[in-house]
Every structure is written in C-alpha cells, then in structure tokens.
Design a protein around this motif. Sequence first.
Motif, PDB file in Angstrom:
ATOM      1  N   PHE A   1      -0.913   4.763   2.564  1.00 22.75           N
ATOM      2  CA  PHE A   1      -0.607   3.710   1.379  1.00 22.75           C
ATOM      3  C   PHE A   1      -2.008   3.255   1.579  1.00 22.75           C
ATOM      4  O   PHE A   1      -2.781   2.283   1.928  1.00 22.75           O
ATOM      5  CB  PHE A   1       0.381   2.765   2.125  1.00 22.75           C
ATOM      6  N   THR A   2      -3.015   2.204   0.719  1.00 24.30           N
ATOM      7  CA  THR A   2      -3.648   1.591   0.142  1.00 24.30           C
ATOM      8  C   THR A   2      -3.398   0.609  -1.177  1.00 24.30           C
ATOM      9  O   THR A   2      -2.744   0.489  -2.221  1.00 24.30           O
ATOM     10  CB  THR A   2      -4.220   2.307  -1.377  1.00 24.30           C
ATOM     11  N   TYR A   3      -2.994  -0.958  -0.213  1.00 23.14           N
ATOM     12  CA  TYR A   3      -3.276  -1.897  -1.479  1.00 23.14           C
ATOM     13  C   TYR A   3      -3.704  -1.763  -2.829  1.00 23.14           C
ATOM     14  O   TYR A   3      -5.467  -1.221  -2.783  1.00 23.14           O
ATOM     15  CB  TYR A   3      -3.912  -3.125  -0.274  1.00 23.14           C
ATOM     16  N   GLN A   4      -3.281  -2.615  -3.865  1.00 21.31           N
ATOM     17  CA  GLN A   4      -4.101  -2.344  -4.845  1.00 21.31           C
ATOM     18  C   GLN A   4      -4.091  -3.813  -5.508  1.00 21.31           C
ATOM     19  O   GLN A   4      -2.595  -4.906  -5.167  1.00 21.31           O
ATOM     20  CB  GLN A   4      -3.127  -1.849  -6.088  1.00 21.31           C
ATOM     21  N   PRO A   5      -4.749  -4.374  -6.071  1.00 17.21           N
ATOM     22  CA  PRO A   5      -6.842  -3.837  -6.104  1.00 17.21           C
ATOM     23  C   PRO A   5      -6.966  -4.230  -4.556  1.00 17.21           C
ATOM     24  O   PRO A   5      -6.987  -4.605  -4.012  1.00 17.21           O
ATOM     25  CB  PRO A   5      -6.532  -5.154  -7.197  1.00 17.21           C
ATOM     26  N   GLN A   6      -7.638  -2.837  -4.505  1.00 19.02           N
ATOM     27  CA  GLN A   6      -8.632  -3.206  -3.542  1.00 19.02           C
ATOM     28  C   GLN A   6      -9.402  -4.005  -3.948  1.00 19.02           C
ATOM     29  O   GLN A   6     -10.362  -3.845  -5.194  1.00 19.02           O
ATOM     30  CB  GLN A   6      -9.363  -1.243  -3.738  1.00 19.02           C
ATOM     31  N   ALA A   7     -10.523  -4.127  -2.641  1.00 13.73           N
ATOM     32  CA  ALA A   7     -11.125  -5.476  -2.706  1.00 13.73           C
ATOM     33  C   ALA A   7     -12.488  -4.332  -3.056  1.00 13.73           C
ATOM     34  O   ALA A   7     -13.539  -5.331  -3.697  1.00 13.73           O
ATOM     35  CB  ALA A   7     -11.533  -6.504  -1.641  1.00 13.73           C
ATOM     36  N   TYR A   8     -13.102  -3.662  -2.891  1.00 15.98           N
ATOM     37  CA  TYR A   8     -14.277  -3.284  -2.911  1.00 15.98           C
ATOM     38  C   TYR A   8     -13.907  -1.891  -2.962  1.00 15.98           C
ATOM     39  O   TYR A   8     -14.364  -0.590  -2.238  1.00 15.98           O
ATOM     40  CB  TYR A   8     -15.199  -3.022  -1.590  1.00 15.98           C
ATOM     41  N   PRO A   9     -13.424  -1.308  -4.554  1.00 15.18           N
ATOM     42  CA  PRO A   9     -13.508  -0.323  -4.880  1.00 15.18           C
ATOM     43  C   PRO A   9     -14.653   0.767  -5.003  1.00 15.18           C
ATOM     44  O   PRO A   9     -14.190   1.791  -4.368  1.00 15.18           O
ATOM     45  CB  PRO A   9     -12.816  -0.553  -6.464  1.00 15.18           C
ATOM     46  N   ALA A  10     -15.343   0.582  -4.899  1.00 17.26           N
ATOM     47  CA  ALA A  10     -16.683   1.419  -5.046  1.00 17.26           C
ATOM     48  C   ALA A  10     -17.535   1.502  -3.095  1.00 17.26           C
ATOM     49  O   ALA A  10     -18.166   1.973  -3.332  1.00 17.26           O
ATOM     50  CB  ALA A  10     -17.087   1.120  -6.165  1.00 17.26           C
ATOM     51  N   THR A  11     -17.392   1.091  -3.019  1.00 18.56           N
ATOM     52  CA  THR A  11     -17.952   0.701  -1.513  1.00 18.56           C
ATOM     53  C   THR A  11     -17.162   1.298  -0.144  1.00 18.56           C
ATOM     54  O   THR A  11     -16.056   1.377  -0.482  1.00 18.56           O
ATOM     55  CB  THR A  11     -17.499  -0.758  -1.445  1.00 18.56           C
ATOM     56  N   TYR A  12     -18.045   1.785   0.379  1.00 18.62           N
ATOM     57  CA  TYR A  12     -18.166   2.447   1.392  1.00 18.62           C
ATOM     58  C   TYR A  12     -18.756   1.940   3.122  1.00 18.62           C
ATOM     59  O   TYR A  12     -19.912   2.403   2.999  1.00 18.62           O
ATOM     60  CB  TYR A  12     -18.044   4.142   1.693  1.00 18.62           C
ATOM     61  N   PHE A  13     -17.397   1.201   3.811  1.00 14.38           N
ATOM     62  CA  PHE A  13     -18.355   0.378   4.619  1.00 14.38           C
ATOM     63  C   PHE A  13     -18.906   1.315   6.129  1.00 14.38           C
ATOM     64  O   PHE A  13     -17.871   2.408   5.635  1.00 14.38           O
ATOM     65  CB  PHE A  13     -17.804  -0.267   5.050  1.00 14.38           C
ATOM     66  N   ASP A  14     -20.263   1.120   6.518  1.00 13.92           N
ATOM     67  CA  ASP A  14     -20.444   1.154   7.825  1.00 13.92           C
ATOM     68  C   ASP A  14     -20.222   0.579   9.182  1.00 13.92           C
ATOM     69  O   ASP A  14     -20.572   1.250  10.219  1.00 13.92           O
ATOM     70  CB  ASP A  14     -20.687   2.363   7.555  1.00 13.92           C
TER      71      ASP A  14
ATOM     72  N   MET B   1       6.541  -0.593   1.519  1.00 10.91           N
ATOM     73  CA  MET B   1       5.070  -0.902   1.061  1.00 10.91           C
ATOM     74  C   MET B   1       4.469  -1.233  -0.426  1.00 10.91           C
ATOM     75  O   MET B   1       4.275  -1.810  -0.572  1.00 10.91           O
ATOM     76  CB  MET B   1       4.782   0.647   1.037  1.00 10.91           C
ATOM     77  N   THR B   2       4.998  -0.289  -1.205  1.00 11.99           N
ATOM     78  CA  THR B   2       5.125  -1.071  -2.464  1.00 11.99           C
ATOM     79  C   THR B   2       5.848  -2.277  -3.217  1.00 11.99           C
ATOM     80  O   THR B   2       5.254  -2.425  -3.507  1.00 11.99           O
ATOM     81  CB  THR B   2       5.846   0.372  -3.093  1.00 11.99           C
ATOM     82  N   ASP B   3       6.607  -2.701  -2.128  1.00 16.15           N
ATOM     83  CA  ASP B   3       7.131  -3.908  -2.969  1.00 16.15           C
ATOM     84  C   ASP B   3       6.015  -4.860  -2.427  1.00 16.15           C
ATOM     85  O   ASP B   3       5.875  -5.924  -2.873  1.00 16.15           O
ATOM     86  CB  ASP B   3       8.060  -4.269  -1.555  1.00 16.15           C
ATOM     87  N   ALA B   4       4.874  -4.849  -1.443  1.00 20.12           N
ATOM     88  CA  ALA B   4       4.007  -5.194  -1.006  1.00 20.12           C
ATOM     89  C   ALA B   4       3.018  -5.423  -1.703  1.00 20.12           C
ATOM     90  O   ALA B   4       1.828  -5.855  -1.473  1.00 20.12           O
ATOM     91  CB  ALA B   4       3.625  -5.940   0.593  1.00 20.12           C
ATOM     92  N   GLY B   5       3.033  -4.444  -2.763  1.00 18.05           N
ATOM     93  CA  GLY B   5       1.137  -4.072  -3.451  1.00 18.05           C
ATOM     94  C   GLY B   5       0.445  -3.095  -2.681  1.00 18.05           C
ATOM     95  O   GLY B   5      -0.240  -2.425  -3.475  1.00 18.05           O
ATOM     96  N   PHE B   6       1.657  -2.106  -1.756  1.00 18.54           N
ATOM     97  CA  PHE B   6       0.616  -0.730  -2.207  1.00 18.54           C
ATOM     98  C   PHE B   6       0.980   0.279  -2.743  1.00 18.54           C
ATOM     99  O   PHE B   6       1.922   0.538  -2.911  1.00 18.54           O
ATOM    100  CB  PHE B   6       1.176  -0.688   0.141  1.00 18.54           C
ATOM    101  N   ALA B   7       0.131   1.235  -2.759  1.00 19.99           N
ATOM    102  CA  ALA B   7       0.533   2.255  -3.456  1.00 19.99           C
ATOM    103  C   ALA B   7       0.714   4.094  -2.775  1.00 19.99           C
ATOM    104  O   ALA B   7      -0.552   3.509  -1.645  1.00 19.99           O
ATOM    105  CB  ALA B   7      -0.501   3.061  -4.572  1.00 19.99           C
ATOM    106  N   PRO B   8       0.983   4.627  -2.710  1.00 19.95           N
ATOM    107  CA  PRO B   8       1.078   5.588  -2.088  1.00 19.95           C
ATOM    108  C   PRO B   8       0.729   6.739  -2.214  1.00 19.95           C
ATOM    109  O   PRO B   8      -0.178   6.818  -2.928  1.00 19.95           O
ATOM    110  CB  PRO B   8       3.309   6.332  -1.728  1.00 19.95           C
ATOM    111  N   TYR B   9       0.638   8.081  -1.363  1.00 23.24           N
ATOM    112  CA  TYR B   9      -0.220   9.195  -1.259  1.00 23.24           C
ATOM    113  C   TYR B   9       0.575  10.200  -1.428  1.00 23.24           C
ATOM    114  O   TYR B   9       1.522  10.422  -0.526  1.00 23.24           O
ATOM    115  CB  TYR B   9      -1.470   9.264  -0.357  1.00 23.24           C
ATOM    116  N   SER B  10       1.012  10.805  -2.343  1.00 26.79           N
ATOM    117  CA  SER B  10       2.105  11.953  -1.717  1.00 26.79           C
ATOM    118  C   SER B  10       2.103  13.260  -0.869  1.00 26.79           C
ATOM    119  O   SER B  10       2.890  13.001  -1.054  1.00 26.79           O
ATOM    120  CB  SER B  10       2.170  11.863  -3.868  1.00 26.79           C
ATOM    121  N   MET B  11       0.722  13.436  -0.957  1.00 27.56           N
ATOM    122  CA  MET B  11       0.503  14.723  -0.368  1.00 27.56           C
ATOM    123  C   MET B  11       1.032  13.947   1.869  1.00 27.56           C
ATOM    124  O   MET B  11       1.248  14.719   2.184  1.00 27.56           O
ATOM    125  CB  MET B  11      -0.610  14.239  -0.436  1.00 27.56           C
TER     126      MET B  11
END
Length: 233
Positions: free
Chosen positions: A216-229, A201-211
């Motif tokens: 995993f979250t792809y970086q950079p996020q396309a909409y880092p401040a948006t919460y779609f519904d 995942m990290t090789d492809a640009g995803f960041a892990p969540y240690s907990m």
Amino acid sequence: MAFTHLYSVSKSMAFVSVALLGAASVNATPQEDKRSEFVDVGALLPNAMLDIRYFGHHNFVGKPIEGYNAPKCLLHTSAANALKKVQNAAQIEGLGLKIFDCYRPQRAVNHFVRWVNDLEDTRTKAEFYPNLGKDQLLGDYIAAKSGHSRGSTIDLTLVDSKGKELDMGSPFDMFDTLSNTDDSRISPSQKANRYKLKQLMTDAGFAPYSMEWWHFTYQPQAYPATYFDFVVE
C-alpha cells in the motif's frame, strides 16, 4: 598597514571558507536533509509487530539486503501518521498490524536487481516464486525503481489478538498471481481478510497494489519523484 592587510586577507579567507562549506552542505546532502522528515514507526506505534524481512535471511534473496542496518520501519511523517489511524481502527476490531517493509533504500533495490539477473541463484524458488521463472520477476514484482524508496509505501498484514497472522491465502513476497488481491483461487475467508486489510488501509488514505495484497502507498506521496538512498538504521 600590514595588520590591516592581514585582517582583510583573513576575513576574505573566512568568508570563502563559509561560502564553500555552505555550498558543500547544499550540494552534498539534499537527501539527508529530508531524512529528518522520516520517523521510526516502531517508536510511533509500539503495539505494531515488526518482521523486517530484508534485515535478515528470510526473504527471496536469502540473505540480508544492502542498506538495512537495523530491523526498523521508517516512513515519511505523513504516511506514518496515517498508519497510526490504521492501527487505531484495527484495534477497535481486535486486530493488529504486522509490518514487513517500509522505506527501502535505492541500494537495496539495486541489490534486488542484481539478484534477479543472477539466473543461477534459485535457492529461494520453492518458497517465493515456485511457478515462475526468475527471468519473469523483473517488472511487475521487482523493479529498478521502487515506490518504497520514496518513504510512503508499506508492506504489511493483519494479526489477531494473539499475534497470529490472518490467513491471506499466500505469504508475504510470494511472486505469483495467487498474491493478486482478487485471485479467484483464494477462499471466501481469505478474500475477506484481504479486503479487511484493504479497507482499513484505504480508509486512511493508502492506495492498494492489485498484484500484491500486502502492498500500500499513502496518497499523496510526499516525494513522488524522489528515490532516497540513506540507510535504515
């Protein structure tokens, strides 16, 4: 003169109607406009296994979650294309992907919060949070706002050539420190499996969540401040 007056009035009303329609479109559907930037990962990666838990009953709430109208994995195009690279790399090693959750509507997150605040409902405790009180879940495990709602976060695991999940030491969505990527209680082989997923995942640009080893979250996020519904369908 009467004809000219009626034509002018009609033209003015048409202009106002178009203007109002345009304003309504701009004001009412900004999220729906972005919906076109999301893709169906199942169609993009037909070899990936989908086990969309929140569409069915096998999840920590114990029933289908609001906003999941189909068992689909939706992701922003950028994250989906990166995930395709993950699958290609995994296949070279004789492995595949099994996906549990992708884009998550805000209404689904709201459903989670209502559930976690209902302290009397503990039907799923034995499987999903055996060592924690339900009042301890809000925050690190269940948040009022989720990165999943931005379309760049995915929950997944690896499977072997026969479709069997690799042993990760804890199941998906187990709320416990045992699910921390580097928990000391897991075996060397379980840690190796977690690190194999993490590396792909990290090789492809995803960041892990240690907990959560599966998150995993792809970086950079396309909409880092948006919460779609918009719903998953």
